[in-house]
Design a protein around this motif. Sequence first.
Motif, PDB file in Angstrom:
ATOM      1  N   SER A  73       0.829  -1.205   0.000  1.00 18.52           N
ATOM      2  CA  SER A  73       0.000   0.000   0.000  1.00 18.52           C
ATOM      3  C   SER A  73       0.864   1.256   0.000  1.00 18.52           C
ATOM      4  O   SER A  73       2.035   1.225   0.394  1.00 18.52           O
ATOM      5  CB  SER A  73      -0.928   0.020   1.219  1.00 18.52           C
ATOM      6  OG  SER A  73      -0.198   0.323   2.390  1.00 18.52           O
ATOM      7  N   ARG A  74       0.269   2.334  -0.432  1.00 18.24           N
ATOM      8  CA  ARG A  74       0.929   3.629  -0.399  1.00 18.24           C
ATOM      9  C   ARG A  74       1.301   3.983   1.035  1.00 18.24           C
ATOM     10  O   ARG A  74       2.371   4.515   1.301  1.00 18.24           O
ATOM     11  CB  ARG A  74      -0.018   4.668  -1.011  1.00 18.24           C
ATOM     12  CG  ARG A  74       0.568   6.021  -1.193  1.00 18.24           C
ATOM     13  CD  ARG A  74      -0.320   6.917  -2.025  1.00 18.24           C
ATOM     14  NE  ARG A  74      -1.679   6.956  -1.511  1.00 18.24           N
ATOM     15  CZ  ARG A  74      -2.700   7.467  -2.175  1.00 18.24           C
ATOM     16  NH1 ARG A  74      -2.548   7.959  -3.376  1.00 18.24           N
ATOM     17  NH2 ARG A  74      -3.904   7.474  -1.645  1.00 18.24           N
ATOM     18  N   HIS A  75       0.431   3.645   1.982  1.00 20.93           N
ATOM     19  CA  HIS A  75       0.690   3.909   3.401  1.00 20.93           C
ATOM     20  C   HIS A  75       1.933   3.150   3.879  1.00 20.93           C
ATOM     21  O   HIS A  75       2.762   3.707   4.595  1.00 20.93           O
ATOM     22  CB  HIS A  75      -0.536   3.520   4.232  1.00 20.93           C
ATOM     23  CG  HIS A  75      -0.335   3.674   5.696  1.00 20.93           C
ATOM     24  ND1 HIS A  75      -0.449   4.882   6.328  1.00 20.93           N
ATOM     25  CD2 HIS A  75       0.014   2.773   6.649  1.00 20.93           C
ATOM     26  CE1 HIS A  75      -0.201   4.720   7.620  1.00 20.93           C
ATOM     27  NE2 HIS A  75       0.089   3.449   7.836  1.00 20.93           N
ATOM     28  N   ASP A  76       2.052   1.887   3.485  1.00 18.65           N
ATOM     29  CA  ASP A  76       3.216   1.074   3.863  1.00 18.65           C
ATOM     30  C   ASP A  76       4.507   1.712   3.353  1.00 18.65           C
ATOM     31  O   ASP A  76       5.517   1.761   4.061  1.00 18.65           O
ATOM     32  CB  ASP A  76       3.116  -0.345   3.281  1.00 18.65           C
ATOM     33  CG  ASP A  76       1.928  -1.134   3.808  1.00 18.65           C
ATOM     34  OD1 ASP A  76       1.488  -0.868   4.944  1.00 18.65           O
ATOM     35  OD2 ASP A  76       1.443  -2.012   3.067  1.00 18.65           O
ATOM     36  N   VAL A  77       4.474   2.191   2.114  1.00 17.07           N
ATOM     37  CA  VAL A  77       5.666   2.803   1.511  1.00 17.07           C
ATOM     38  C   VAL A  77       5.995   4.122   2.201  1.00 17.07           C
ATOM     39  O   VAL A  77       7.164   4.398   2.497  1.00 17.07           O
ATOM     40  CB  VAL A  77       5.473   2.994  -0.013  1.00 17.07           C
ATOM     41  CG1 VAL A  77       6.628   3.777  -0.616  1.00 17.07           C
ATOM     42  CG2 VAL A  77       5.317   1.638  -0.697  1.00 17.07           C
ATOM     43  N   LEU A  78       4.987   4.929   2.482  1.00 15.54           N
ATOM     44  CA  LEU A  78       5.224   6.197   3.179  1.00 15.54           C
ATOM     45  C   LEU A  78       5.849   5.958   4.547  1.00 15.54           C
ATOM     46  O   LEU A  78       6.836   6.600   4.919  1.00 15.54           O
ATOM     47  CB  LEU A  78       3.914   6.978   3.329  1.00 15.54           C
ATOM     48  CG  LEU A  78       3.996   8.272   4.140  1.00 15.54           C
ATOM     49  CD1 LEU A  78       4.925   9.279   3.468  1.00 15.54           C
ATOM     50  CD2 LEU A  78       2.605   8.855   4.322  1.00 15.54           C
TER      51      LEU A  78
END
Length: 164
Positions: free
Chosen positions: A125-130
């Motif tokens: 997810s984008r959240h995981d990467v952020l």
Amino acid sequence: MGELLQPPTVADLMIRDVHTVRPDVSLDEAITFLVKKKIPFAPVVERHTDGDELIGLISEMDCLGYLSNELFYNNPDINVRSMMHKFPLCASPESDIFVMATIFTQHVYRHLPVVEDKHLLGVISRHDVLKAMHEFCQTVCQDKSAHKTHLDFHDLVNLRFIIK
């Protein structure tokens, strides 16, 4: 400065326990599944003895669009195979957080399936990467201040700064 810190990869961050649907599932069943699991999308897979093969994605937005058309036009029942996005953009387990940051900033996707040889391994997810990018930045900054040296610019250059 010792060893250069390596950024985390998709394999380090991905969620491996993924809720999936099969292509023969009806629109009603797909909506019930997404709502019950409280997930915005699901990979569509065909089961094989050597693993699940990703053949598409189905999202809340897809279901909402098809459901509104079905109610309005009284269309016959449809299944996930006819609604899904075929050939979705996928992440490789070897990709690092800089590659993923580029993908997530260049596209509207919030989640991507992680695939190797057509087999679904997980979801990133984008959240995981952020979160991982932030933690990596903090680690790099701590390491830099501990060694009182600057990182070599050539070690930080990424293809995303070259390709536009």
